[in-house]
Design an enzyme around this catalytic site. Structure first.
Site, PDB file in Angstrom:
ATOM      1  N   THR A 115       0.824  -1.211   0.000  1.00  0.00           N
ATOM      2  CA  THR A 115       0.000   0.000   0.000  1.00  0.00           C
ATOM      3  C   THR A 115       0.855   1.257   0.000  1.00  0.00           C
ATOM      4  OG1 THR A 115      -1.787  -1.150   1.155  1.00  0.00           O
ATOM      5  CG2 THR A 115      -1.800   1.250   1.271  1.00  0.00           C
TER       6      THR A 115
ATOM      7  N   SER B 153       1.320  -7.454  -1.011  1.00  0.00           N
ATOM      8  CA  SER B 153       1.944  -8.478  -0.173  1.00  0.00           C
ATOM      9  C   SER B 153       1.052  -9.691   0.037  1.00  0.00           C
ATOM     10  CB  SER B 153       2.376  -7.889   1.171  1.00  0.00           C
ATOM     11  OG  SER B 153       1.294  -7.609   2.012  1.00  0.00           O
ATOM     12  N   SER B 154      -0.223  -9.579  -0.313  1.00  0.00           N
ATOM     13  CA  SER B 154      -1.097 -10.757  -0.255  1.00  0.00           C
ATOM     14  C   SER B 154      -0.695 -11.800  -1.291  1.00  0.00           C
ATOM     15  CB  SER B 154      -2.553 -10.349  -0.481  1.00  0.00           C
ATOM     16  OG  SER B 154      -2.707  -9.731  -1.745  1.00  0.00           O
TER      17      SER B 154
ATOM     18  N   THR C 259       1.205  -4.644   4.271  1.00  0.00           N
ATOM     19  CA  THR C 259       0.834  -5.069   5.614  1.00  0.00           C
ATOM     20  C   THR C 259       0.219  -6.464   5.671  1.00  0.00           C
ATOM     21  OG1 THR C 259      -1.331  -3.976   5.425  1.00  0.00           O
ATOM     22  CG2 THR C 259       0.468  -2.693   6.376  1.00  0.00           C
ATOM     23  N   ASP C 260      -0.290  -6.974   4.556  1.00  0.00           N
ATOM     24  CA  ASP C 260      -0.988  -8.258   4.605  1.00  0.00           C
ATOM     25  C   ASP C 260      -0.077  -9.407   5.025  1.00  0.00           C
ATOM     26  OD1 ASP C 260      -3.394  -7.153   3.931  1.00  0.00           O
ATOM     27  OD2 ASP C 260      -3.425  -7.883   1.862  1.00  0.00           O
TER      28      ASP C 260
END
Length: 311
Positions: free
Chosen positions: A16, A58-59, A91-92
């Site tokens: 993000t 990052s997912s 952040t995921d």
């Protein structure tokens, strides 16, 4: 003289913090490290080395990509000029990648993960403030792997993302501790299959046996309560262990120490008796990383119980 200024390596991986809204309303990570660093103001005299690794949500990061981040950190640690490292990450899966880096490297200088909850073009963009705080931490000389985010500065062992929309997204999930000291598991986790299997109330063993059939080299149960399941799950765990596939019990409950105390055929005590390792503090994402690192190093049997039981 420029050479006398501290050098901070900034590894950009997307997320993000590197994203802006497209015309259709979706967010895409398309800013490189240099563009992100250009947002910063008021830093002390220093040198910044942007390292563009990839630009991914990052997912989408599997164990191979997380290993690539860890390898990039290792290359910067090998440069004696580097006084600190900042990793810009989504952040995921930040809790996973940061733990892998912590397990694989004896960081001689600060290694700091940060990111953002709001895109670069959001009116409340938090990326610049988080980057600034992370760079200050990287200059601090505090060796080890840290997460600096939303005004918080935390060791990475036992953290989890607790909010999808608050600026301070991360919290320790159990008793405040630095994690076990002196652990070093440098073997690559790329190419391993370690599955998370969600346990529902009254659930059967279908997904555990599917993972076993798919060749998983480890399974983490996203169990209930303090790490509980059902008799069918316990039976499947017993079969996994007999087949040489380690199983770890974690929980969908976000905070608190997990204790394997319940029996009744499917409780945490029964899972432990069936051979599952019990994660006292690590939630499923980080439990998966620790299990992968142990499996890659061939040390599940020798170190697993002690590391997963660490408070």
């Amino acid at each position: 003289m420029a050479g006398a200024l501290p050098l901070i390596a900034v590894i950009a991986t997307g997320g993000t913090i590197a994203s802006r809204r497209d015309a259709d309303g979706s967010s895409t990570p398309d800013l490189d490290g240099q563009a992100l660093l250009a947002r910063l103001e008021g830093l002390p005299p220093l040198r910044l080395r942007p390292v563009d690794l990839f630009a991914r949500d990052s997912s989408t990061l599997g164990l191979g990509e997380m290993q690539a981040v860890s390898d990039a950190v290792g290359r910067q640690l090998a440069d004696p000029e580097v006084a600190g490292i900042v990793i810009l990450h989504g952040t995921d899966s930040m809790e996973e990648t940061s733990l892998l880096v912590s397990l694989q490297h004896r960081a001689r200088c600060p290694v700091v993960f940060t990111g953002a909850q709001f895109t670069d073009d959001h009116p409340h963009a938090d990326g610049p403030a988080n980057m600034t705080a992370a760079i200050h931490k990287a200059l601090s000389g505090a060796a080890g792997v840290h997460l600096v985010f939303g005004g918080r500065d935390m060791p990475v062992w036992g953290i989890c993302k607790h909010s999808a929309d608050e600026p301070d997204a991360f919290r320790p999930c159990g008793p405040d501790a630095l994690g076990p000291q002196g652990v070093h598991l440098p073997a690559s986790v790329a190419g391993l299959r370690v599955d998370l299997v969600a346990i529902s109330p009254g659930g059967d063993d279908l997904h555990i046996r599917a993972s076993l059939g798919a060749g998983a080299q480890g399974i983490v149960l996203v169990a209930l309560g303090s790490g509980n399941a059902t008799p069918a799950v316990v039976a499947a765990v017993r079969d996994c262990v007999a087949a040489g596939v380690p199983v770890v019990t974690s929980s969908r409950v976000p905070r608190g120490r997990l204790t394997p105390s319940y029996g009744g055929g499917g409780g945490g005590h029964d899972l432990q008796q069936a051979g599952a390792l019990h994660a006292a503090r690590l939630r499923p994402g980080q439990a998966r990383i620790l299990l992968a690192a142990l499996a890659a190093s061939g040390q599940v049997e020798t170190l697993g119980a002690g590391l997963f039981g660490h408070a």
